[in-house]
Enzyme design. Structure first.
Site, PDB file in Angstrom:
ATOM      1  N   CYS A 126       0.857  -1.180   0.000  1.00 60.48           N
ATOM      2  CA  CYS A 126       0.000   0.000   0.000  1.00 60.48           C
ATOM      3  C   CYS A 126       0.900   1.239   0.000  1.00 60.48           C
ATOM      4  O   CYS A 126       1.815   1.355   0.818  1.00 60.48           O
ATOM      5  CB  CYS A 126      -0.891  -0.011   1.243  1.00 60.48           C
ATOM      6  SG  CYS A 126      -1.831   1.522   1.467  1.00 60.48           S
TER       7      CYS A 126
ATOM      8  N   HIS B  89       1.714  -4.951   3.335  1.00 59.76           N
ATOM      9  CA  HIS B  89       1.945  -5.979   2.316  1.00 59.76           C
ATOM     10  C   HIS B  89       0.604  -6.428   1.741  1.00 59.76           C
ATOM     11  O   HIS B  89      -0.294  -6.825   2.478  1.00 59.76           O
ATOM     12  CB  HIS B  89       2.678  -7.168   2.949  1.00 59.76           C
ATOM     13  CG  HIS B  89       2.786  -8.359   2.053  1.00 59.76           C
ATOM     14  ND1 HIS B  89       3.697  -8.421   1.032  1.00 59.76           N
ATOM     15  CD2 HIS B  89       2.093  -9.523   2.010  1.00 59.76           C
ATOM     16  CE1 HIS B  89       3.573  -9.583   0.404  1.00 59.76           C
ATOM     17  NE2 HIS B  89       2.590 -10.270   0.982  1.00 59.76           N
TER      18      HIS B  89
ATOM     19  N   HIS C 172       1.856  -9.833  -4.481  1.00 58.80           N
ATOM     20  CA  HIS C 172       2.918  -9.699  -5.478  1.00 58.80           C
ATOM     21  C   HIS C 172       2.305  -9.367  -6.832  1.00 58.80           C
ATOM     22  O   HIS C 172       1.139  -9.659  -7.072  1.00 58.80           O
ATOM     23  CB  HIS C 172       3.729 -10.991  -5.576  1.00 58.80           C
ATOM     24  CG  HIS C 172       4.531 -11.265  -4.349  1.00 58.80           C
ATOM     25  ND1 HIS C 172       4.002 -11.918  -3.260  1.00 58.80           N
ATOM     26  CD2 HIS C 172       5.801 -10.932  -4.015  1.00 58.80           C
ATOM     27  CE1 HIS C 172       4.931 -11.989  -2.314  1.00 58.80           C
ATOM     28  NE2 HIS C 172       6.025 -11.400  -2.746  1.00 58.80           N
TER      29      HIS C 172
ATOM     30  N   ASP D  65       2.238 -11.747 -16.109  1.00 57.27           N
ATOM     31  CA  ASP D  65       1.540 -12.768 -16.903  1.00 57.27           C
ATOM     32  C   ASP D  65       0.031 -12.513 -16.972  1.00 57.27           C
ATOM     33  O   ASP D  65      -0.747 -13.427 -17.187  1.00 57.27           O
ATOM     34  CB  ASP D  65       1.812 -14.156 -16.330  1.00 57.27           C
ATOM     35  CG  ASP D  65       1.331 -14.327 -14.889  1.00 57.27           C
ATOM     36  OD1 ASP D  65       0.774 -13.372 -14.310  1.00 57.27           O
ATOM     37  OD2 ASP D  65       1.530 -15.418 -14.326  1.00 57.27           O
TER      38      ASP D  65
ATOM     39  N   ARG E 284      -0.583  -8.929 -13.431  1.00 59.63           N
ATOM     40  CA  ARG E 284      -1.506  -9.632 -12.536  1.00 59.63           C
ATOM     41  C   ARG E 284      -1.092  -9.296 -11.112  1.00 59.63           C
ATOM     42  O   ARG E 284      -0.124  -9.823 -10.588  1.00 59.63           O
ATOM     43  CB  ARG E 284      -1.444 -11.145 -12.758  1.00 59.63           C
ATOM     44  CG  ARG E 284      -2.295 -11.940 -11.770  1.00 59.63           C
ATOM     45  CD  ARG E 284      -2.346 -13.425 -12.120  1.00 59.63           C
ATOM     46  NE  ARG E 284      -1.036 -14.032 -12.240  1.00 59.63           N
ATOM     47  CZ  ARG E 284      -0.407 -14.702 -11.267  1.00 59.63           C
ATOM     48  NH1 ARG E 284      -0.970 -14.836 -10.076  1.00 59.63           N
ATOM     49  NH2 ARG E 284       0.779 -15.231 -11.479  1.00 59.63           N
TER      50      ARG E 284
END
Length: 166
Positions: free
Chosen positions: A128, A134, A137, A141, A149
């Site tokens: 953030c 957290h 990730h 792809d 993504r």
């Protein structure tokens, strides 16, 4: 031949220890240079144990268990720690990976990334931009035009259906 195997083993062990040391050095510390800063005690008082594990200790919820994995209502997904808007519902898609996936953040600076070399992988951790929590990730792809993504833990976000209408 034994010497070569031994040398490779020692080199691998040294690199593994270095990566673990770097991980340990950053665990449980308040982020620097974020607009919202709190002590770890303040975060523990505000968040549930599971939310704290994901947002502050960089944990991951089990795949296909998160509240927002298969959630496709119109609205905005916010940071569960500081309520900052992160993703619009129109950027969400079903990636079949077991976690909520988005192809872009709500706007520039809402999400920041950081190199993550933990667990023997090289990835981009997403945080953030307001509190440094957290989120998950980001991978290159994605099936949309962005090619990204953003793989996000449901425990790191909340949903506001009213926000989209404003």
């Amino acid at each position: 031949m034994k010497n070569i195997v031994l040398l490779i083993s020692v080199a691998f062990l040294a690199l593994s220890c270095e990566a673990q040391t770097k991980k340990d050095d950053t665990m449980n510390r308040a982020p620097e240079n974020y607009p919202v800063e709190k002590t770890e005690l303040e975060w523990k008082e505000q968040l549930t144990a599971e939310e704290y594990f994901v947002l502050r200790e960089k944990g991951t919820e089990r795949p296909f268990t998160g509240e927002y994995n298969m959630h496709f209502e119109e609205g905005v997904y916010n940071c569960r720690a500081c309520d900052a808007p992160l993703f619009k519902s129109d950027s969400k898609f079903d990636s079949h990976c077991g976690w909520p996936s988005f192809d872009s953040g709500i706007d520039s600076g809402a999400i920041v990334d950081k190199l993550d070399k933990t667990h023997g992988m090289v990835r981009s951790e997403i945080l953030c931009g307001k509190c440094g929590g957290h989120l998950g990730h980001v991978f290159n792809d994605g099936p949309t035009a962005t090619g990204l993504r953003y793989c996000v833990n449901s425990l790191s976000i909340s949903f506001d259906e009213e926000e989209e209408k404003k």
